[in-house]
Enzyme design. Sequence first.
Site, PDB file in Angstrom:
ATOM      1  N   GLY A 167       0.827  -1.194   0.000  1.00 17.32           N
ATOM      2  CA  GLY A 167       0.000   0.000   0.000  1.00 17.32           C
ATOM      3  C   GLY A 167       0.865   1.249   0.000  1.00 17.32           C
ATOM      4  N   CYS A 168       0.261   2.375  -0.317  1.00 18.14           N
ATOM      5  CA  CYS A 168       1.031   3.612  -0.436  1.00 18.14           C
ATOM      6  C   CYS A 168       1.515   4.100   0.931  1.00 18.14           C
ATOM      7  CB  CYS A 168       0.228   4.683  -1.160  1.00 18.14           C
ATOM      8  SG  CYS A 168      -1.456   4.902  -0.571  1.00 18.14           S
ATOM      9  N   TYR A 169       0.599   4.179   1.907  1.00 11.66           N
ATOM     10  CA  TYR A 169       1.039   4.634   3.237  1.00 11.66           C
ATOM     11  C   TYR A 169       2.098   3.708   3.814  1.00 11.66           C
ATOM     12  CZ  TYR A 169      -2.953   7.959   3.587  1.00 11.66           C
ATOM     13  OH  TYR A 169      -3.841   8.988   3.422  1.00 11.66           O
ATOM     14  N   ALA A 189       5.612   4.420   2.150  1.00  9.11           N
ATOM     15  CA  ALA A 189       6.280   5.630   2.647  1.00  9.11           C
ATOM     16  C   ALA A 189       6.728   5.454   4.094  1.00  9.11           C
ATOM     17  CB  ALA A 189       5.344   6.829   2.521  1.00  9.11           C
TER      18      ALA A 189
END
Lengths: 341, 341, 341, 341
Positions: A147-149, A152
């Site tokens: 996932g993106c979160y 990061a």
Amino acid sequence: MYVAIAGASGYTGAELLRILSRYKDIEINQITSRQYTGKTLKDVFPVFTKSKYENLTFKENLDLSISDIYFLCLPHEASLELVKQLYDNGKIIIDLSAAYRIKKSEVYKEYYGFEHNYPHLLEEAVYGLPEIYRDKIKTAKIVANPGCYPTATLLGLYPLIKNNLLNQNNSVIVNALSGISGAGRHLKEDFMYPESYSNVYAYNITKHRHTPEMEDVIENVSKKKISIRFTPHIIPISRGMLSTINVFIEISKKDLKELYYDTYKNEYFIRLQDRPSRVKEVIGTNFCDIYVDYDEKNKIAVITSAIDNLSKGASSQAVQNLNIILNKPENYCLENLPLFP
Amino acid sequence: MYVAIAGASGYTGAELLRILSRYKDIEINQITSRQYTGKTLKDVFPVFTKSKYENLTFKENLDLSISDIYFLCLPHEASLELVKQLYDNGKIIIDLSAAYRIKKSEVYKEYYGFEHNYPHLLEEAVYGLPEIYRDKIKTAKIVANPGCYPTATLLGLYPLIKNNLLNQNNSVIVNALSGISGAGRHLKEDFMYPESYSNVYAYNITKHRHTPEMEDVIENVSKKKISIRFTPHIIPISRGMLSTINVFIEISKKDLKELYYDTYKNEYFIRLQDRPSRVKEVIGTNFCDIYVDYDEKNKIAVITSAIDNLSKGASSQAVQNLNIILNKPENYCLENLPLFP
Amino acid sequence: MYVAIAGASGYTGAELLRILSRYKDIEINQITSRQYTGKTLKDVFPVFTKSKYENLTFKENLDLSISDIYFLCLPHEASLELVKQLYDNGKIIIDLSAAYRIKKSEVYKEYYGFEHNYPHLLEEAVYGLPEIYRDKIKTAKIVANPGCYPTATLLGLYPLIKNNLLNQNNSVIVNALSGISGAGRHLKEDFMYPESYSNVYAYNITKHRHTPEMEDVIENVSKKKISIRFTPHIIPISRGMLSTINVFIEISKKDLKELYYDTYKNEYFIRLQDRPSRVKEVIGTNFCDIYVDYDEKNKIAVITSAIDNLSKGASSQAVQNLNIILNKPENYCLENLPLFP
Amino acid sequence: MYVAIAGASGYTGAELLRILSRYKDIEINQITSRQYTGKTLKDVFPVFTKSKYENLTFKENLDLSISDIYFLCLPHEASLELVKQLYDNGKIIIDLSAAYRIKKSEVYKEYYGFEHNYPHLLEEAVYGLPEIYRDKIKTAKIVANPGCYPTATLLGLYPLIKNNLLNQNNSVIVNALSGISGAGRHLKEDFMYPESYSNVYAYNITKHRHTPEMEDVIENVSKKKISIRFTPHIIPISRGMLSTINVFIEISKKDLKELYYDTYKNEYFIRLQDRPSRVKEVIGTNFCDIYVDYDEKNKIAVITSAIDNLSKGASSQAVQNLNIILNKPENYCLENLPLFP
């Protein structure tokens, strides 16, 4: 090598097509979309005019046999079943949904609302964050693209995780900001241009699906259960994500910076910056820009980590995984710089 | 009542003029600007065409005697001296700089780079956050109008501060987001439209001037020293601010919500919302929208607090203070709703 | 092949560096900047971290001998002299200023405020719009790289110009919209993020420098003097330009569309679209997207032409010219698609 | 005075509610919304918290008898019938749809796709552009509140129309730019934040419903048929509209400017500016900012006219009409200035 993209008319599908349009040695031989069945890529997205796949036609159903590698840009539950079938067919799958990201199958019931019936495949699946799991990705059959979160945040935390510097008493507090494309191509008043304009807000404050995903990876790497306090926010940009991470830890600023330097010195896509990372500087790229600082007074490390949610947070990371699987240079087709300004 | 605005060509000055253009019973009789001396308000800001003060001319120097109330929208050091002189002249001063906000004079040396020579006036000055210091503001001669980050954050924390629920071991972790107007009308490449476009980043991570301001108020109210971990960020909107506050505290969600309801039930400008506060819904107003939630797993209260940095975070709050001083209804001239969408 | 970029710290310089960072067979051996002399590219623009030229250092003065090809991203008057000197040194020059774009030297006095002392070099210079002047560019020593508005507008008009369908009585009315990067990296209150936010306006309505540039090219191609009514506007995006062109002409819609198809059928960078061209679909690329329609009632052809003002309107067009000069495929290094969304 | 707002959950309805929340001497006693029946205003739009009507509940059906004045923010066809019924009930109607704007009933078939069965009511209806039809509005029973493009464009042309300076040979060429709220609160991929971000494009180039509306008003005022070449564009802002008008006319710049000055010298809401009108300077207000210039070379007057499409282009103009009907000062409740910055 034949490649399929299922769910190719959403944002991550379109982003994959953008990148793979210039990828040599593969041929995309099927793209699917329920909404646009029968239309060509160019019809649906005129932006693809003059590109390699402009005349490729969206199919309704995915053929499970005619491609070698399958990118799935589908709802979680659709991926759940399809991955199983493709795996049984001996295909390589890079799944951009969350269906195979978390080792603990019980999480799916609580956070996603469905029973995960293939716990053995959860074991088989490799979490596709190359900076952590590169070796396993090389031979993976199922890559669960992060996932993106989590991308990061985990990259922002990894030097601490890897060196066993998070402990159960350390609290990790994450505030993350996402561009609106992170919500996908779903029609909703909130995401209409006029209503999102100048708007900023937190959401899903006490329960967000990406929290167990991050905690699961940390536990797998460090063998410790770490609880993350995570607050996601929507900000009015199209793409881009910033994760600002507070970690209670006693360490000198110098040691902290060295730790990050050492961990990432050979990672092409991690750029340690001398000033807080800026979202604009990673948009459209596979870079993750990280900055690390230390608040002596409060004994808190503050790390900022910026990515493009659709690129390193989804589709270009999927291509990075493809490069690893195909034994290409990891930055193949991913070398472009962001626009400035 | 004659009113002066010093430094009226910056963003907070223009915002004051916007609001006071419809204020009855006062007359703005001087506005100053070094850059635009001799020009009319309309010349400098055509947006004021057809408004009450369109033909008012910017003067270079402030006359210390001809007005009754002085709004100062000046650099901190300029305010430092001017407040002293105006106070000696018996004037009422509403100072939008930080020169008189912090009781501990030694902070100025460390955070602002100048010696504060008027510690007795720091005692005399009242911190202009009406929801906390309303009674003192009524008779204040010097109102130190709060900073934008402190306004959003202190209002988000006040029910906890007032009820003595923060203690030295509680960590308070604040992540705040500011529109770019918060940087003032200073020319800088970073704030040019193309370079700010799609850009988001943290800044001044380990040392920001608003940190001691918040800590000072908390100490004054609660008699406790609380250290705040504060990370400000720039986001690409013109106006608007969101402060997301994490507080380690053991309390039930129900009690927490009641505490906020009880503290603010009579406060017109505080709107407790049922979903996380949205910046768009306070822009151009004096409202502070607050949402409170509780993360049971981590024992952390999460509070979001949204204001318009130039309004409740500066100029409309200054007018709220004026209303209190003039014994007007506190929302006089401040009743407008934000634009939607 | 050694390449120099003079004035490399502005927007067009940075855009050139972005593109040329991936260009094989050349080596950028000098970049200049008065403001940043002595700093590395990465210091000034952290966005270039991990790119080929990250450690290249800005010099104050351009060495006129050590490079083979010189890109000039300088003020018009600086280019005026430098082009002369470089030409005398036998260098190839791609000049992004306006100093050599217009054949009629007297225009410079009226529109640019300086006397053009090298009319013979104006004859020598080739206007660098490949879709019109490709053959001359191949052997050019001085390429006068076109302005952004002329690029969008001339490409939108070219099928009519080439086929001699504009005549003196035809009025050509152009309304063009430019992103703010078109104003360059010059500090000005108007272009600060808060002041440009939500702002849209026309400027230089009766006299814009790009008008004679467009008229000059039309006259050179068609041997007719055509007067253009041109209204440029600023819109609040970073990059991107749209030229909406109204031409009084009697023609059938079918013939009109065929004319455009025929003229551009072999032009890679011209994409004729089936719906009005969208700026988002060309950002960061060298594409010019054109749509043509015909208003039967008013006998007016309406053409929309979209480019990225910094790319096809400046730096990527300069690279297209470089490709032509170096006999590379014209889309070498210019194949990337824009981001969607 | 009891007031109803039908279709109050769209953008123009919400804008009316925003303005009328501070309007004295009236009481909104019903608001309707099919989508939100049974919910309070505050539930649907938390932005209305602490405002006068926060607890007003949306009804499904409009009661035709209990209010005195009816604002209709409905689809054209729904308004068509409802206006008839309300008129028969003796009510005053301010209709924000197009159903009664155009005198020629046959236009509805061609441009709106329905037969207009009440041509006698078209005669009865007054076009609600106060600067042109103020006297008739005073006693109107049906006010057909103008479209946004016609408001901006007709006000930009009115001094020429009124003084009979447009003639059939004069071509009027209009390029207009609209913020995305102009498309209403309808879910569509194109208007999702990510897809509208950085996007700019023309639409409905050869046939837009506002063209016959403008031509009809011009014919009614001047008794001449003038054909308008009209190109609308979408620009990525929430609110705001700019109409740039080219008129072929022989006149001196001085006379032209005087004509505008004379026509508008007593109009509070028309602000003639000394530089091209800026959209930002009218947002959230009822102002129409006009700039006029003359291109001597081409004999073309260039006029720019800026409004807020939801305010002067819809809801605040409706309130201006209400003021006229109620014999209030025309700027009652409409005096606020726009935000700067």
